[in-house]
Design a protein around this motif. Sequence first.
Motif, PDB file in Angstrom:
ATOM      1  N   TYR A 136      13.171   3.420   2.213  1.00 49.33           N
ATOM      2  CA  TYR A 136      12.145   2.871   1.323  1.00 49.33           C
ATOM      3  C   TYR A 136      12.665   1.608   0.628  1.00 49.33           C
ATOM      4  CZ  TYR A 136       8.456   2.644  -2.181  1.00 49.33           C
ATOM      5  OH  TYR A 136       7.419   2.234  -2.973  1.00 49.33           O
ATOM      6  N   SER A 137      13.899   1.628   0.177  1.00 53.40           N
ATOM      7  CA  SER A 137      14.504   0.462  -0.481  1.00 53.40           C
ATOM      8  C   SER A 137      14.639  -0.712   0.479  1.00 53.40           C
ATOM      9  CB  SER A 137      15.883   0.820  -1.030  1.00 53.40           C
ATOM     10  OG  SER A 137      15.769   1.803  -2.020  1.00 53.40           O
ATOM     11  N   PHE A 138      14.850  -0.427   1.754  1.00 49.55           N
ATOM     12  CA  PHE A 138      15.019  -1.428   2.806  1.00 49.55           C
ATOM     13  C   PHE A 138      13.719  -2.209   3.063  1.00 49.55           C
ATOM     14  CE2 PHE A 138      14.677  -2.174   7.477  1.00 49.55           C
ATOM     15  CZ  PHE A 138      15.749  -3.048   7.664  1.00 49.55           C
ATOM     16  N   LEU A 139      12.570  -1.578   2.809  1.00 49.44           N
ATOM     17  CA  LEU A 139      11.270  -2.159   3.142  1.00 49.44           C
ATOM     18  C   LEU A 139      10.838  -3.238   2.155  1.00 49.44           C
ATOM     19  CD1 LEU A 139       9.434   1.141   4.109  1.00 49.44           C
ATOM     20  CD2 LEU A 139      10.402  -0.581   5.657  1.00 49.44           C
ATOM     21  N   SER A 140      10.029  -4.160   2.631  1.00 53.72           N
ATOM     22  CA  SER A 140       9.491  -5.243   1.815  1.00 53.72           C
ATOM     23  C   SER A 140       8.599  -4.701   0.702  1.00 53.72           C
ATOM     24  CB  SER A 140       8.668  -6.177   2.709  1.00 53.72           C
ATOM     25  OG  SER A 140       7.872  -7.039   1.935  1.00 53.72           O
ATOM     26  N   ASP A 141       8.632  -5.367  -0.438  1.00 53.34           N
ATOM     27  CA  ASP A 141       7.772  -4.977  -1.560  1.00 53.34           C
ATOM     28  C   ASP A 141       6.292  -5.129  -1.218  1.00 53.34           C
ATOM     29  OD1 ASP A 141       9.929  -4.288  -3.105  1.00 53.34           O
ATOM     30  OD2 ASP A 141      10.001  -6.200  -4.191  1.00 53.34           O
ATOM     31  N   GLU A 142       5.976  -5.966  -0.230  1.00 53.01           N
ATOM     32  CA  GLU A 142       4.580  -6.142   0.185  1.00 53.01           C
ATOM     33  C   GLU A 142       3.983  -4.864   0.754  1.00 53.01           C
ATOM     34  OE1 GLU A 142       3.647  -9.594   2.541  1.00 53.01           O
ATOM     35  OE2 GLU A 142       5.301 -10.689   1.612  1.00 53.01           O
ATOM     36  N   LEU A 143       4.821  -3.971   1.255  1.00 54.12           N
ATOM     37  CA  LEU A 143       4.342  -2.706   1.812  1.00 54.12           C
ATOM     38  C   LEU A 143       4.231  -1.601   0.762  1.00 54.12           C
ATOM     39  CD1 LEU A 143       6.461  -2.593   5.076  1.00 54.12           C
ATOM     40  CD2 LEU A 143       3.999  -2.963   4.920  1.00 54.12           C
ATOM     41  N   LYS A 144       4.843  -1.809  -0.377  1.00 58.02           N
ATOM     42  CA  LYS A 144       4.896  -0.773  -1.408  1.00 58.02           C
ATOM     43  C   LYS A 144       3.691  -0.872  -2.332  1.00 58.02           C
ATOM     44  CE  LYS A 144       9.899  -0.853  -1.126  1.00 58.02           C
ATOM     45  NZ  LYS A 144      11.148  -1.173  -1.809  1.00 58.02           N
ATOM     46  N   CYS A 145       3.245   0.258  -2.834  1.00 58.65           N
ATOM     47  CA  CYS A 145       2.066   0.281  -3.710  1.00 58.65           C
ATOM     48  C   CYS A 145       2.357   1.066  -4.990  1.00 58.65           C
ATOM     49  CB  CYS A 145       0.868   0.844  -2.977  1.00 58.65           C
ATOM     50  SG  CYS A 145       1.149   2.437  -2.203  1.00 58.65           S
ATOM     51  N   GLU A 146       3.522   0.848  -5.541  1.00 59.58           N
ATOM     52  CA  GLU A 146       3.930   1.582  -6.736  1.00 59.58           C
ATOM     53  C   GLU A 146       3.251   1.040  -7.981  1.00 59.58           C
ATOM     54  OE1 GLU A 146       8.012   2.610  -7.381  1.00 59.58           O
ATOM     55  OE2 GLU A 146       8.490   2.066  -5.325  1.00 59.58           O
ATOM     56  N   CYS A 147       3.023   1.926  -8.916  1.00 57.60           N
ATOM     57  CA  CYS A 147       2.485   1.568 -10.221  1.00 57.60           C
ATOM     58  C   CYS A 147       2.896   2.688 -11.174  1.00 57.60           C
ATOM     59  CB  CYS A 147       0.975   1.421 -10.148  1.00 57.60           C
ATOM     60  SG  CYS A 147       0.239   0.875 -11.684  1.00 57.60           S
ATOM     61  N   ASP A 148       3.966   2.476 -11.913  1.00 53.31           N
ATOM     62  CA  ASP A 148       4.496   3.483 -12.838  1.00 53.31           C
ATOM     63  C   ASP A 148       4.771   4.805 -12.139  1.00 53.31           C
ATOM     64  OD1 ASP A 148       4.483   1.693 -14.994  1.00 53.31           O
ATOM     65  OD2 ASP A 148       2.382   2.104 -15.377  1.00 53.31           O
ATOM     66  N   ARG A 149       4.026   5.833 -12.493  1.00 56.83           N
ATOM     67  CA  ARG A 149       4.245   7.168 -11.925  1.00 56.83           C
ATOM     68  C   ARG A 149       3.291   7.493 -10.778  1.00 56.83           C
ATOM     69  NH1 ARG A 149       4.150   9.643 -17.773  1.00 56.83           N
ATOM     70  NH2 ARG A 149       2.552   8.081 -17.748  1.00 56.83           N
ATOM     71  N   ASN A 150       2.659   6.475 -10.223  1.00 54.80           N
ATOM     72  CA  ASN A 150       1.665   6.681  -9.178  1.00 54.80           C
ATOM     73  C   ASN A 150       1.817   5.635  -8.075  1.00 54.80           C
ATOM     74  OD1 ASN A 150       0.042   8.750 -10.614  1.00 54.80           O
ATOM     75  ND2 ASN A 150      -0.235   7.068 -12.047  1.00 54.80           N
ATOM     76  N   TYR A 151       1.264   5.970  -6.931  1.00 52.33           N
ATOM     77  CA  TYR A 151       1.050   4.995  -5.865  1.00 52.33           C
ATOM     78  C   TYR A 151      -0.439   4.674  -5.926  1.00 52.33           C
ATOM     79  CZ  TYR A 151       5.527   6.620  -4.054  1.00 52.33           C
ATOM     80  OH  TYR A 151       6.847   6.957  -3.917  1.00 52.33           O
ATOM     81  N   VAL A 152      -0.779   3.390  -5.843  1.00 52.07           N
ATOM     82  CA  VAL A 152      -2.171   2.986  -5.990  1.00 52.07           C
ATOM     83  C   VAL A 152      -2.604   2.187  -4.768  1.00 52.07           C
ATOM     84  CG1 VAL A 152      -3.801   1.640  -7.371  1.00 52.07           C
ATOM     85  CG2 VAL A 152      -2.006   2.962  -8.505  1.00 52.07           C
ATOM     86  N   ILE A 153      -3.718   2.606  -4.178  1.00 56.67           N
ATOM     87  CA  ILE A 153      -4.333   1.899  -3.057  1.00 56.67           C
ATOM     88  C   ILE A 153      -5.699   1.448  -3.550  1.00 56.67           C
ATOM     89  CG2 ILE A 153      -5.295   2.060  -0.742  1.00 56.67           C
ATOM     90  CD1 ILE A 153      -2.103   3.594  -1.600  1.00 56.67           C
TER      91      ILE A 153
END
Length: 182
Positions: A9-26
């Motif tokens: 997960y750390s290896f992946l680009s931030d463009e693929l991540k959808c983090e927001c505090d304690r949630n993932y947001v799509i």
Amino acid sequence: MNKSLQDFYSFLSDELKCECDRNYVIKEKKGSVFRHINIKKDGKFFVLKQEDGFKAGLFKDAIFSCDFIVVSDDEVFFVELKSNNTEYKNDINPLDKALKQCESSKILFHYLCNAYNLNKSKELDFKNKEQFICLYPQKANQQKTPTNLLKNNPQLKKIEIKCDKNGYLELGWQFFKNISKT
């Protein structure tokens, strides 16, 4: 989530991540029944978002992918959201389109895993642990499944789900674990 998955997960680009505090947001585009999907974090998985028309500068035409990918130590869920009110060109069945989108995302996901394995000399392998899922909205006054989502496709699990009137939907890890049991 085990250490190798955290490293991936750390290896992946931030463009693929959808983090927001304690949630993932799509977030979905205007006109979609599902407008905001909130997935609670609990340390057992991560979520990758997929932008419409993913292309990576390699192709002349856009490659369409599923909406998001949920990855845990032992399973990967490729999830496509389909609204009942969506117009489809050329009479394309929404389930056929959802399956193609999930398959495209699977190819991309395997590319990311292979790149990680090559770079880190690891062996992440999710083959035979993957599921394609199509979520579609539950209609308040409708008991039947919409006709355009009835087509039988054993590779794709179709799940009717209820969101609020503003298109907000909240999911948790247990939702995905229950899917894997069916």
